[in-house]
Design a protein around this motif. Structure first.
Motif, mmCIF file in Angstrom:
data_model
loop_
_atom_site.group_PDB
_atom_site.id
_atom_site.type_symbol
_atom_site.label_atom_id
_atom_site.label_comp_id
_atom_site.label_asym_id
_atom_site.label_seq_id
_atom_site.Cartn_x
_atom_site.Cartn_y
_atom_site.Cartn_z
ATOM 1 N N ILE A 1 0.845 -1.200 0.000
ATOM 2 C CA ILE A 1 0.000 0.000 0.000
ATOM 3 C C ILE A 1 0.877 1.245 0.000
ATOM 4 O O ILE A 1 0.659 2.194 -0.767
ATOM 5 C CB ILE A 1 -0.949 -0.006 1.207
ATOM 6 N N VAL A 2 1.868 1.262 0.877
ATOM 7 C CA VAL A 2 2.769 2.407 0.968
ATOM 8 C C VAL A 2 3.534 2.595 -0.332
ATOM 9 O O VAL A 2 3.678 3.717 -0.838
ATOM 10 C CB VAL A 2 3.745 2.216 2.149
ATOM 11 N N ALA A 3 4.037 1.495 -0.909
ATOM 12 C CA ALA A 3 4.810 1.601 -2.142
ATOM 13 C C ALA A 3 3.952 2.126 -3.291
ATOM 14 O O ALA A 3 4.430 2.905 -4.124
ATOM 15 C CB ALA A 3 5.393 0.237 -2.502
ATOM 16 N N ARG A 4 2.680 1.715 -3.356
ATOM 17 C CA ARG A 4 1.810 2.192 -4.434
ATOM 18 C C ARG A 4 1.472 3.664 -4.270
ATOM 19 O O ARG A 4 1.377 4.402 -5.247
ATOM 20 C CB ARG A 4 0.531 1.348 -4.472
ATOM 21 N N ARG A 5 1.281 4.098 -3.027
ATOM 22 C CA ARG A 5 0.941 5.496 -2.787
ATOM 23 C C ARG A 5 2.162 6.409 -2.843
ATOM 24 O O ARG A 5 2.017 7.632 -2.929
ATOM 25 C CB ARG A 5 0.262 5.639 -1.420
ATOM 26 N N ASN A 6 3.355 5.823 -2.780
ATOM 27 C CA ASN A 6 4.584 6.623 -2.798
ATOM 28 C C ASN A 6 5.558 5.987 -3.779
ATOM 29 O O ASN A 6 6.547 5.367 -3.378
ATOM 30 C CB ASN A 6 5.203 6.681 -1.402
ATOM 31 N N PRO A 7 5.321 6.116 -5.089
ATOM 32 C CA PRO A 7 6.178 5.448 -6.072
ATOM 33 C C PRO A 7 7.562 6.095 -6.151
ATOM 34 O O PRO A 7 7.763 7.230 -5.730
ATOM 35 C CB PRO A 7 5.401 5.629 -7.376
ATOM 36 N N GLY A 8 8.505 5.331 -6.697
ATOM 37 C CA GLY A 8 9.845 5.856 -6.910
ATOM 38 C C GLY A 8 10.686 5.841 -5.647
ATOM 39 O O GLY A 8 10.419 5.113 -4.687
ATOM 40 N N PRO A 9 11.736 6.669 -5.615
ATOM 41 C CA PRO A 9 12.639 6.688 -4.458
ATOM 42 C C PRO A 9 11.957 7.078 -3.150
ATOM 43 O O PRO A 9 12.471 6.771 -2.067
ATOM 44 C CB PRO A 9 13.694 7.739 -4.850
ATOM 45 N N ALA A 10 10.806 7.754 -3.227
ATOM 46 C CA ALA A 10 10.099 8.135 -1.996
ATOM 47 C C ALA A 10 9.594 6.923 -1.227
ATOM 48 O O ALA A 10 9.207 7.047 -0.057
ATOM 49 C CB ALA A 10 8.921 9.051 -2.340
ATOM 50 N N ARG A 11 9.623 5.753 -1.860
ATOM 51 C CA ARG A 11 9.111 4.541 -1.230
ATOM 52 C C ARG A 11 9.844 4.216 0.073
ATOM 53 O O ARG A 11 9.218 3.906 1.087
ATOM 54 C CB ARG A 11 9.248 3.371 -2.209
ATOM 55 N N GLN B 1 11.616 6.140 2.145
ATOM 56 C CA GLN B 1 11.317 7.075 3.226
ATOM 57 C C GLN B 1 9.901 6.871 3.761
ATOM 58 O O GLN B 1 9.658 6.957 4.975
ATOM 59 C CB GLN B 1 11.477 8.516 2.727
ATOM 60 N N ALA B 2 8.950 6.562 2.870
ATOM 61 C CA ALA B 2 7.573 6.324 3.318
ATOM 62 C C ALA B 2 7.480 5.050 4.146
ATOM 63 O O ALA B 2 6.762 5.000 5.151
ATOM 64 C CB ALA B 2 6.638 6.242 2.111
ATOM 65 N N LEU B 3 8.193 4.005 3.747
ATOM 66 C CA LEU B 3 8.219 2.779 4.542
ATOM 67 C C LEU B 3 8.808 3.038 5.919
ATOM 68 O O LEU B 3 8.314 2.523 6.934
ATOM 69 C CB LEU B 3 9.019 1.697 3.815
ATOM 70 N N ALA B 4 9.868 3.821 5.969
ATOM 71 C CA ALA B 4 10.479 4.160 7.260
ATOM 72 C C ALA B 4 9.507 4.945 8.128
ATOM 73 O O ALA B 4 9.409 4.714 9.341
ATOM 74 C CB ALA B 4 11.768 4.953 7.041
ATOM 75 N N ALA B 5 8.757 5.880 7.509
ATOM 76 C CA ALA B 5 7.808 6.690 8.286
ATOM 77 C C ALA B 5 6.704 5.826 8.885
ATOM 78 O O ALA B 5 6.326 5.999 10.049
ATOM 79 C CB ALA B 5 7.201 7.775 7.391
ATOM 80 N N ARG B 6 6.174 4.878 8.099
ATOM 81 C CA ARG B 6 5.147 3.991 8.648
ATOM 82 C C ARG B 6 5.714 3.136 9.771
ATOM 83 O O ARG B 6 5.043 2.874 10.770
ATOM 84 C CB ARG B 6 4.594 3.065 7.555
ATOM 85 N N SER B 7 6.965 2.683 9.629
ATOM 86 C CA SER B 7 7.591 1.898 10.686
ATOM 87 C C SER B 7 7.776 2.720 11.948
ATOM 88 O O SER B 7 7.650 2.202 13.062
ATOM 89 C CB SER B 7 8.936 1.344 10.203
ATOM 90 N N VAL B 8 8.066 4.003 11.784
ATOM 91 C CA VAL B 8 8.214 4.882 12.948
ATOM 92 C C VAL B 8 6.906 4.970 13.717
ATOM 93 O O VAL B 8 6.868 4.834 14.947
ATOM 94 C CB VAL B 8 8.691 6.286 12.507
ATOM 95 N N TRP B 9 5.800 5.179 12.995
ATOM 96 C CA TRP B 9 4.517 5.298 13.682
ATOM 97 C C TRP B 9 4.118 3.986 14.353
ATOM 98 O O TRP B 9 3.564 3.989 15.457
ATOM 99 C CB TRP B 9 3.429 5.743 12.699
ATOM 100 N N ARG B 10 4.426 2.875 13.703
ATOM 101 C CA ARG B 10 4.148 1.592 14.338
ATOM 102 C C ARG B 10 4.970 1.436 15.610
ATOM 103 O O ARG B 10 4.481 0.934 16.629
ATOM 104 C CB ARG B 10 4.451 0.451 13.367
ATOM 105 N N ASP B 11 6.220 1.862 15.563
ATOM 106 C CA ASP B 11 7.078 1.733 16.735
ATOM 107 C C ASP B 11 6.668 2.686 17.849
ATOM 108 O O ASP B 11 6.855 2.381 19.027
ATOM 109 C CB ASP B 11 8.538 1.980 16.348
ATOM 110 N N ILE B 12 6.130 3.851 17.501
ATOM 111 C CA ILE B 12 5.606 4.729 18.549
ATOM 112 C C ILE B 12 4.479 4.022 19.301
ATOM 113 O O ILE B 12 4.429 4.021 20.532
ATOM 114 C CB ILE B 12 5.103 6.059 17.944
#
Length: 359
Positions: free
Chosen positions: A292-302, A304-315
């Motif tokens: 889902i994250v990769a589709r909503r954030n194509p290209g190199p932004a993928r 950073q977006a994966l890292a951001a979702r992991s951050v929120w999960r870890d919070i």
């Protein structure tokens, strides 16, 4: 493979530390803080890890992560007290961040088939914990909780054979996020999924199970936590295939709503049956977020977006053990898990709304 061999260092501690807190020289509240610390450090650490992997390549970064995981396991076997164990949990947090982000980035490098690859990846990662948890529970009855971590250190070091197969070339540089952004629907779901399933549920299983099955609680909890990872081996690939056919967002909403119902039952006293349903549903959900994250954030932004979702999960997952250590002794489990279930259901429904790439 490297993450699967290193992960028992953490999962076995989640099993043993709440039950044997005095033998580690900590209180139950301190145990909750220690179990949360590795996730809390990743809130700030994921951005640094992403840049380090980009500069140095996956092979070196993951090899260092495996070595640090083994050192942390030796420390859990030999050191006692909150302040002695805290640095180990912080170092493990950065090690896990490195291995976890690498697996997600490799699985989603191409959009086609990303959900299937994510499901297979989760299955491989789960193999280490599914073997280590029941064996650790049995050994704890015989040897006590501390010597087990020497064996887990040797298991983690075996992961160096796997990291040698990773690419050594550097990546495109990961851009620093500009400013603070309000959390979106995926952020909220990631936070609440971490809070409930990786925080409140796991600590509650160990704490409440101790009262229901005194003497054999560590074995029962160990088997059920192993079932959680066995479910990943068997069902995460199925979840990936279902996402390819039905749509990852639609499946995420449906499974999250069912998980919320199971959480209510868990808090109402159906401890083992509710827990079994939760671990099955969690296994099906695990492959859904990266594609889902990769589709909503194509290209190199993928990345950073994966890292951001992991951050929120870890919070969320870092907050969960702290709340569990504070609330479980004084608040009804039905209230704790009922409220968390409602919040998880709300976040899942929000993910189904129309979105833009920023979401």
């Amino acid at each position: 493979m490297a993450l699967g061999l290193s992960l028992p260092v953490d999962t076995v501690l989640y099993l043993l530390l709440p039950m044997y807190a005095p033998q580690f020289g900590v209180s139950l509240a301190e145990a909750g803080l220690l179990l949360a610390a590795n996730r809390l450090v990743r809130i700030a650490g994921y951005a640094w890890v992403a840049r380090f992997c980009a500069r140095r390549g996956d092979r070196l970064a993951c090899s260092l992560a495996v070595a640090v995981a083994a050192a942390c396991s030796v420390g859990c076997a030999t050191l006692s007290g909150f302040w002695a164990l805290l640095p180990l949990r912080l170092l493990w947090g950065l090690s896990f961040a490195t291995l976890n982000l690498t697996t997600q980035a490799l699985a989603t490098a191409q959009a086609e088939g990303a959900a299937r690859r994510s499901g297979r990846s989760r299955a491989v990662i789960a193999m280490g914990p599914v073997l280590a948890l029941p064996l650790a529970a049995l050994l704890a009855l015989w040897l006590g909780p501390r010597p087990i971590f020497v064996l887990l250190a040797a298991l983690a070091l075996a992961g160096l054979a796997a990291t040698r197969r990773l690419p050594s070339v550097s990546h495109a540089p990961v851009q620093r996020p500009r400013g603070w952004k309000l959390p979106n629907s995926l952020d909220a779901w990631s936070f609440l999924e971490g809070l409930t399933l990786d925080g409140l549920f796991i600590i509650g299983l160990s704490y409440l199970g101790k009262d229901l099955l005194p003497g054999n609680a560590v074995v029962a909890a160990g088997l059920l936590m192993a079932l959680r990872y066995l479910a990943e081996i068997l069902l995460s690939p199925l979840g990936g295939h279902m996402a390819e056919r039905l749509g990852a967002e639609r499946l995420l909403v449906a499974l999250s709503l069912l998980t919320a119902l199971a959480l209510v039952g868990f808090g109402a006293g159906w401890l083992w049956s509710g827990a079994a349903v939760i671990v099955v549903l969690r296994a099906l959900q695990l492959p859904l977020l990266p594609p889902i994250v990769a589709r909503r954030n194509p290209g190199p932004a993928r990345v950073q977006a994966l890292a951001a979702r992991s951050v929120w999960r870890d919070i969320g997952a870092g907050t969960g053990p702290i709340l569990a250590g504070l609330l479980l002794p004084v608040v009804s489990p039905l209230w704790i898990y009922g409220v968390s279930a409602l919040l998880l259901a709300w976040a899942a429904l929000a993910c189904a709304r129309p979105h833009t790439n920023a979401n």
